[in-house]
Design a protein around this motif. Structure first.
Motif, mmCIF file in Angstrom:
data_model
loop_
_atom_site.group_PDB
_atom_site.id
_atom_site.type_symbol
_atom_site.label_atom_id
_atom_site.label_comp_id
_atom_site.label_asym_id
_atom_site.label_seq_id
_atom_site.Cartn_x
_atom_site.Cartn_y
_atom_site.Cartn_z
ATOM 1 N N CYS A 242 31.224 -13.137 -3.312
ATOM 2 C CA CYS A 242 30.208 -13.739 -4.185
ATOM 3 C C CYS A 242 29.265 -14.627 -3.384
ATOM 4 N N ASN A 268 34.079 -2.403 -5.250
ATOM 5 C CA ASN A 268 33.366 -2.350 -6.531
ATOM 6 C C ASN A 268 34.326 -2.438 -7.719
ATOM 7 N N LYS A 272 34.303 -5.720 -10.212
ATOM 8 C CA LYS A 272 33.961 -5.564 -11.628
ATOM 9 C C LYS A 272 35.091 -6.054 -12.520
ATOM 10 N N LYS A 275 34.782 -10.018 -12.185
ATOM 11 C CA LYS A 275 33.542 -10.674 -12.610
ATOM 12 C C LYS A 275 32.857 -9.982 -13.792
ATOM 13 N N LEU A 276 33.407 -8.875 -14.247
ATOM 14 C CA LEU A 276 32.849 -8.138 -15.390
ATOM 15 C C LEU A 276 31.425 -7.675 -15.132
ATOM 16 N N THR A 277 31.099 -7.458 -13.881
ATOM 17 C CA THR A 277 29.793 -6.939 -13.504
ATOM 18 C C THR A 277 29.916 -6.320 -12.119
ATOM 19 N N THR A 278 28.941 -5.554 -11.712
ATOM 20 C CA THR A 278 28.983 -4.938 -10.389
ATOM 21 C C THR A 278 28.456 -5.916 -9.340
ATOM 22 N N ALA A 281 24.620 -6.066 -9.565
ATOM 23 C CA ALA A 281 24.137 -6.832 -10.717
ATOM 24 C C ALA A 281 24.380 -8.322 -10.517
ATOM 25 N N TYR A 282 25.492 -8.668 -9.896
ATOM 26 C CA TYR A 282 25.784 -10.080 -9.620
ATOM 27 C C TYR A 282 24.719 -10.654 -8.696
ATOM 28 N N ARG A 284 21.621 -9.696 -8.321
ATOM 29 C CA ARG A 284 20.359 -9.862 -9.057
ATOM 30 C C ARG A 284 20.418 -11.091 -9.963
ATOM 31 N N ARG A 285 21.525 -11.254 -10.661
ATOM 32 C CA ARG A 285 21.658 -12.407 -11.561
ATOM 33 C C ARG A 285 21.661 -13.708 -10.783
#
Length: 318
Positions: A242, A268, A272, A275-278, A281-282, A284-285
């Motif tokens: 992260c 991956n 996921k 963090k409940l996301t890829t 996507a993390y 980008r967020r």
């Protein structure tokens, strides 16, 4: 409720650990650790739980928690809604403080402070206001400046008005947590994981570091850390990934390798699940959230625009 055991990492070159925590709300995180903890909480009001003492707290709340006393703060409301809640934490070892008093008579007040904090100590509001004015050197990027500020704060607080919090029986709540030499052994394992998480880690190596059998180490982790050894290592690896996703532009495949994952597919999948996301996507967020807070961070970390323009003009003329 069994308090979680927190491993406080000081770093190789630091005698104290200073933590600057900013978040929209302070969650209930019932925990304990073998270090003393001085916490200044700002822009927050809610409930403070120190052992068996439960109190309301407000802005500039300043509390010293002794080793292995379970504690947490909990707040869903900020004093100023548009700003984050802030906790400034100083962790330090009691034996280190006593050695400082032994070596330097100027630090004899540290002994008084530790005696007064035997059951936790809540300081009166002026002490919190005073410490707030000392945050610049305490949050310095230079370790010596942080140490100097921390010692000055601790010695000054030795005689500051305050009241004890928990009853002596509150320490019994940690009976289900680490005791005896268990914190030291667990800390050795956690430190090894922190240093070598990117490598293949065998349970036998971790057991050797702690001088424990595989069965005992597994039981300690589940009982005291709250999860298996494998899950903890995966969590450390995901946390490192992260940070790299947020702080670098490295390809995700490189981040996976440097975080200790054998291949991108496994990375991956585990990312996921955690963090409940890829990972993409993390990233980008994270970039969006960083842009939203850029103005606030600039006040602390960047020069003023006029100085930046002047420096740029000088470089162009050169």
């Amino acid at each position: 409720m069994k308090p979680a055991y927190e491993h406080v990492e000081f770093g190789e070159d630091c005698s104290v650990r200073v933590y600057h925590r900013r978040l929209p709300r302070i969650p209930f995180e019932w925990h304990h650790h073998p270090e003393y903890e001085l916490t200044l909480t700002m822009n927050s009001h809610g409930k403070r739980y120190i052992g068996d003492a439960v109190d309301d707290y407000a802005a500039q709340d300043l509390v010293l928690v002794p080793p292995d006393l379970p504690h947490t703060w909990s707040s869903n409301k900020s004093v100023e809604p548009s700003a984050p809640q802030v906790a400034i934490v100083i962790w330090f070892d009691g034996d280190w403080a006593r050695r400082m008093a032994d070596c330097c008579r100027e630090y004899e007040p540290l002994r008084r402070l530790l005696r007064r904090a035997a059951c936790g100590l809540a300081f009166e509001p002026p002490a919190g206001e005073w410490m707030r004015g000392r945050l610049e050197p305490l949050l310095s990027h230079v370790a010596r400046e942080r140490l100097s500020a921390a010692l000055d704060i601790l010695c000054t607080l030795a005689d500051a008005p305050g009241r004890p919090l928990a009853s002596p029986s509150a320490f019994n709540q940690t009976d289900t947590g680490p005791s005896g030499h268990e914190p030291e052994r667990i800390n050795r394992v956690l430190s090894l994981i922190d240093a070598r998480f990117a490598e293949p880690l065998r349970l036998a190596d971790l057991c050797a570091a702690a001088s424990l059998s595989e069965r005992t180490l597994t039981r300690y982790f589940v009982q005291h850390i709250g999860e298996s050894v494998g899950r903890y290592i995966a969590r450390v690896r995901i946390g490192h990934a992260c940070r790299m996703l947020g702080d670098t532009s490295l390809p995700i495949s490189v981040i996976a390798t440097r975080s200790g994952f054998a291949n991108v597919a496994n990375f991956n999948r585990q990312f996921k699940a955690a963090k409940l996301t890829t990972p993409a996507a993390y990233r980008r967020r994270f970039a969006t959230e960083r842009a939203a807070t850029q103005d606030e961070e600039a006040r602390l970390m960047e020069r003023s625009p006029s100085l930046q323009r002047t420096s740029k003009q000088r470089r162009e003329r050169a």
